[in-house]
Design a protein around this motif. Structure first.
Motif, PDB file in Angstrom:
ATOM      1  N   THR A 114       0.813  -1.219   0.000  1.00 18.47           N
ATOM      2  CA  THR A 114       0.000   0.000   0.000  1.00 18.47           C
ATOM      3  C   THR A 114       0.846   1.268   0.000  1.00 18.47           C
ATOM      4  N   GLN A 115       1.997   1.232   0.628  1.00 19.71           N
ATOM      5  CA  GLN A 115       2.810   2.432   0.752  1.00 19.71           C
ATOM      6  C   GLN A 115       3.600   2.756  -0.517  1.00 19.71           C
ATOM      7  N   ARG A 116       3.517   1.891  -1.516  1.00 16.58           N
ATOM      8  CA  ARG A 116       4.312   2.094  -2.724  1.00 16.58           C
ATOM      9  C   ARG A 116       3.481   2.574  -3.909  1.00 16.58           C
ATOM     10  N   VAL A 117       2.179   2.768  -3.694  1.00 13.65           N
ATOM     11  CA  VAL A 117       1.294   3.151  -4.797  1.00 13.65           C
ATOM     12  C   VAL A 117       0.687   4.517  -4.531  1.00 13.65           C
ATOM     13  N   MET A 118       0.915   5.440  -5.454  1.00 11.83           N
ATOM     14  CA  MET A 118       0.381   6.792  -5.380  1.00 11.83           C
ATOM     15  C   MET A 118      -1.070   6.827  -5.861  1.00 11.83           C
ATOM     16  N   GLY A 119      -1.337   6.123  -6.956  1.00  9.64           N
ATOM     17  CA  GLY A 119      -2.667   6.097  -7.527  1.00  9.64           C
ATOM     18  C   GLY A 119      -2.799   4.966  -8.526  1.00  9.64           C
ATOM     19  N   LEU A 120      -4.049   4.593  -8.820  1.00  3.80           N
ATOM     20  CA  LEU A 120      -4.342   3.502  -9.755  1.00  3.80           C
ATOM     21  C   LEU A 120      -5.190   4.033 -10.899  1.00  3.80           C
ATOM     22  N   ILE A 121      -4.759   3.768 -12.124  1.00  8.46           N
ATOM     23  CA  ILE A 121      -5.553   4.030 -13.326  1.00  8.46           C
ATOM     24  C   ILE A 121      -5.831   2.661 -13.938  1.00  8.46           C
ATOM     25  N   LEU A 122      -7.054   2.194 -13.782  1.00 15.21           N
ATOM     26  CA  LEU A 122      -7.401   0.816 -14.136  1.00 15.21           C
ATOM     27  C   LEU A 122      -8.384   0.812 -15.302  1.00 15.21           C
ATOM     28  N   VAL A 123      -8.110  -0.018 -16.288  1.00 12.54           N
ATOM     29  CA  VAL A 123      -8.959  -0.123 -17.468  1.00 12.54           C
ATOM     30  C   VAL A 123      -9.574  -1.524 -17.499  1.00 12.54           C
TER      31      VAL A 123
END
Length: 347
Positions: free
Chosen positions: A140-149
Motif C-alpha cells: 500500500t505504501q508504494r502506490v500513489m494512484g491507480l488508473i485501471l482499465v
C-alpha cells in the motif's frame, strides 16, 4: 486556435521517443521493462492484459499528442511486460518458475527496488489491472494512484473459466491459432471495431491480430493459467489507501465485474468512467475518451499539462466536450464523480 498536434510539437521533440529496455532479474525470474522519459520524474508503471505488451496495449493512449504531452511531461514511464511477453521474446525455459498472480505482484515490487522507485502511479488493463490492484493491496505504501482499465477483482466466473480453459488447450495443442486470436479479440474489443461480413475490422484490430501472431504460445499459456487461477481480492479493496480512476467500455465482457469492483471501493477516493460503444481495451479502441478524466484525476496529485500546450477546439480535451458539473473539488483535490462518457469518435 491551431491544431492540437501543432500545439504539442515542441514538447514532444524535447522528450525521447525511444525507450530503453532493461531485463530485470528478480527472485521470480527475469522481467523486461521499457523505460521512456526522464528517470528523475515521478514514475508511472504500466502492465498490459493477457497476451499483450505495451506496444499492443498502450500505444493508442500514449501516442495521442495530448496524452503524450500530459503523461511524459509529468512522469517517467516504466512499461512492464509479463514474463515472456516482451517484443522478440523467446520461448520460456522449462526451468523458469511457473508464477502465480501473487508472484507477478511481488515481481513488480522487485522491479521498483531495481530502479530505486518509491511511490508510483500505476496503469493496467484487465489482467494487468488485477495484478496492479493486488500489488497495491500488498504494498500500500508504494502506490500513489491507480488508473485501471476494465479491471478484474473476482475469481473467474464459470463463463470466463471455461473460455480460458478452451484457450489453454488450444494454446497447448495448436499454438497461437486463429481461434485463439478470435477469442482474445473478443476479450479486448467491441463488435463495432471487430467488423462483420459487411464491415471490415478496424486498423487497430488488424494490428493487434498481427502482434498476437508474434507471441510465443507457451509463454501466453503460463500467464493465462495464472490468471485463470486468480483468487477473489474484493475484501482487500478496502485496504487500498490510494486514489483510483477506473475506465470500462460498455461492451466489455467484464463490465459487470468492473461495476462490482467500483461498488467495493471507497467512493471518496475512486471514480468510474464508462465509455459507450467500446470493449475492454479502452486504451486502444477509444483512447480519446480517457484524456479529460486523466487530466482532472492527475490534477488531484498536482500534475498539470505543460503551459505551452494549447488545446484545439477539435481536440477531445476541449472543456466543452464534457460538462464541468461532472467534476467537483473534494478530498482528491479535483475528484471525478462517476460519469458516463459519450464520445462518438467524430471530430
Amino acid at each position: 486556435m491551431g491544431d492540437s498536434s501543432d500545439s504539442v510539437s515542441m514538447d514532444m521533440e524535447t522528450i525521447s521517443l525511444t525507450g530503453k529496455d532493461h531485463l530485470v532479474k528478480t527472485g521470480r525470474g527475469a522481467v523486461s521493462v521499457s523505460v521512456f522519459g526522464d528517470q528523475d520524474k515521478p514514475a508511472l508503471i504500466t502492465y498490459p492484459d493477457l497476451a499483450l505488451n505495451y506496444m499492443s496495449c498502450f500505444q493508442g493512449v500514449f501516442f495521442c499528442p495530448e496524452a503524450f504531452s500530459l503523461l511524459l511531461h509529468n512522469f517517467c514511464i516504466y512499461h512492464i511486460s509479463p514474463p515472456g511477453h516482451e517484443l522478440g521474446a523467446a520461448v520460456m525455459s522449462l526451468d523458469d518458475p511457473v508464477l502465480s498472480v501473487d508472484d507477478l505482484a511481488d515481481q513488480i515490487a522487485e522491479v521498483l527496488d531495481y530502479f530505486r522507485l518509491g511511490k508510483v502511479m500505476c496503469m493496467g488493463v484487465t489482467a494487468g489491472a488485477y495484478i496492479l490492484t493486488l500489488f497495491a493491496i500488498k504494498y500500500t505504501q508504494r502506490v500513489m494512484g491507480l488508473i485501471l482499465v476494465s479491471p478484474l477483482c473476482k475469481a473467474p466466473s464459470w463463463t470466463e473459466w471455461l473460455c480460458n480453459k478452451v484457450m489453454t488447450n488450444l494454446l497447448y495443442f495448436c499454438g497461437m491459432c486463429s481461434l485463439v486470436k478470435e477469442l482474445l479479440l473478443l476479450r479486448y474489443f467491441s463488435k463495432e471495431v471487430r467488423g462483420s461480413v459487411e464491415v471490415p475490422e478496424s486498423d487497430v484490430v488488424q494490428a493487434c491480430r498481427r502482434l498476437l501472431g508474434e507471441r510465443q504460445s507457451p509463454n501466453v499459456l503460463r500467464l493465462l493459467e495464472a490468471i485463470n487461477e486468480r483468487p477473489d481480492i474484493t475484501k482487500g479493496l478496502r485496504k487500498l489507501q490510494c486514489r483510483s480512476l477506473i475506465f470500462v467500455g460498455e461492451n466489455s465482457p467484464f463490465h459487470s465485474e468492473v461495476l462490482h469492483m467500483t461498488s467495493k471501493l471507497d467512493r471518496r477516493f475512486s471514480a468510474l468512467v464508462e465509455v459507450q460503444a467500446c470493449g475492454s481495451m479502452v486504451t486502444e479502441e477509444q483512447p480519446d475518451a480517457m484524456l479529460i478524466p486523466l487530466e482532472y484525476f492527475l490534477m488531484g496529485f498536482g500534475f498539470y499539462r505543460p503551459s505551452q500546450c494549447n488545446v484545439s477546439p477539435r481536440s477531445p480535451l476541449n472543456p466543452t466536450s464534457i460538462s464541468p458539473e461532472l467534476f467537483s473539488p473534494e478530498s482528491m483535490g479535483l475528484k471525478l464523480k462517476p460519469i458516463k462518457t459519450r464520445f462518438s469518435g467524430e471530430v
